[in-house]
Design a protein around this motif. Structure first.
Motif, PDB file in Angstrom:
ATOM      1  N   TYR A 109      76.261  55.100  64.574  1.00 55.74           N
ATOM      2  CA  TYR A 109      77.066  53.961  64.114  1.00 55.74           C
ATOM      3  C   TYR A 109      76.750  53.757  62.638  1.00 55.74           C
ATOM      4  O   TYR A 109      75.585  53.789  62.236  1.00 55.74           O
ATOM      5  N   CYS A 110      77.802  53.537  61.837  1.00 52.44           N
ATOM      6  CA  CYS A 110      77.604  53.332  60.405  1.00 52.44           C
ATOM      7  C   CYS A 110      78.666  52.369  59.871  1.00 52.44           C
ATOM      8  O   CYS A 110      79.649  52.073  60.543  1.00 52.44           O
ATOM      9  N   GLU A 111      78.439  51.903  58.654  1.00 57.30           N
ATOM     10  CA  GLU A 111      79.429  51.057  57.995  1.00 57.30           C
ATOM     11  C   GLU A 111      80.594  51.919  57.537  1.00 57.30           C
ATOM     12  O   GLU A 111      80.402  52.986  56.962  1.00 57.30           O
ATOM     13  N   GLY A 112      81.789  51.447  57.807  1.00 53.56           N
ATOM     14  CA  GLY A 112      82.981  52.164  57.375  1.00 53.56           C
ATOM     15  C   GLY A 112      83.599  51.487  56.166  1.00 53.56           C
ATOM     16  O   GLY A 112      82.999  50.595  55.552  1.00 53.56           O
ATOM     17  N   ASN A 113      84.785  51.903  55.842  1.00 60.15           N
ATOM     18  CA  ASN A 113      85.520  51.307  54.724  1.00 60.15           C
ATOM     19  C   ASN A 113      86.017  49.913  55.088  1.00 60.15           C
ATOM     20  O   ASN A 113      86.333  49.649  56.237  1.00 60.15           O
TER      21      ASN A 113
END
Length: 152
Positions: free
Chosen positions: A53-57
């Motif tokens: 899981y990561c930060e997206g735009n």
């Protein structure tokens, strides 16, 4: 002017929110705080399934999952057609063939992470829908690829 500060403050808790949801549902995970990534390792029926899981735009939360199933070159078109059927139209999640590994991968995005004000119910729903999708198709994906294990 206050909006960027509020958004940054809300996203600062995204890894913790995702980890809380996963752990509350018995899903083991870890966090790299410096990179703001949450890692999940599933013990699948046919090998380990890796998920990040990561930060997206634009304030979204993205999930990328890699299965250990390698797609044989001769079956690539057939596999892509089957994945398109599984994905369905206009979905914020879907399966694809990862170009780097040649394995089947999965992608999902929670678009309203910031718009919803860090909505705990929305993040819970996103994490659990992603979890269910990641595990639901593992047997059919294994059969589809002929049981080939990926490199590595």
């Amino acid at each position: 002017m206050d909006k960027p500060v509020i958004q940054a403050k809300q996203m600062a808790t995204y890894p913790e929110n995702v980890m809380q949801v996963l752990q509350a549902n018995g899903i083991s995970c870890s966090c790299d705080k410096s990179k703001r990534l949450v890692y999940v390792l599933y013990e699948g029926h046919f090998g380990e399934i890796y998920s990040i899981y990561c930060e997206g735009n634009r304030g979204s939360i993205d999930n990328f999952t890699l299965y250990p199933f390698s797609v044989p070159d001769g079956r690539r078109e057939e596999v892509e057609q089957c994945l398109a059927k599984i994905n369905g139209p206009d979905s914020a999640m879907g399966f694809y063939i990862d170009t780097e590994t040649g394995c089947i991968a999965f992608y999902s995005r929670y678009r309203k992470a910031l718009d919803a004000g860090g909505d705990a119910e929305g993040i819970t729903s996103f994490c659990m829908e992603t979890h269910k999708a990641c595990l639901k198709h593992q047997i059919s994906l294994y059969v589809l690829t002929g049981g080939r294990k990926g490199k590595g």
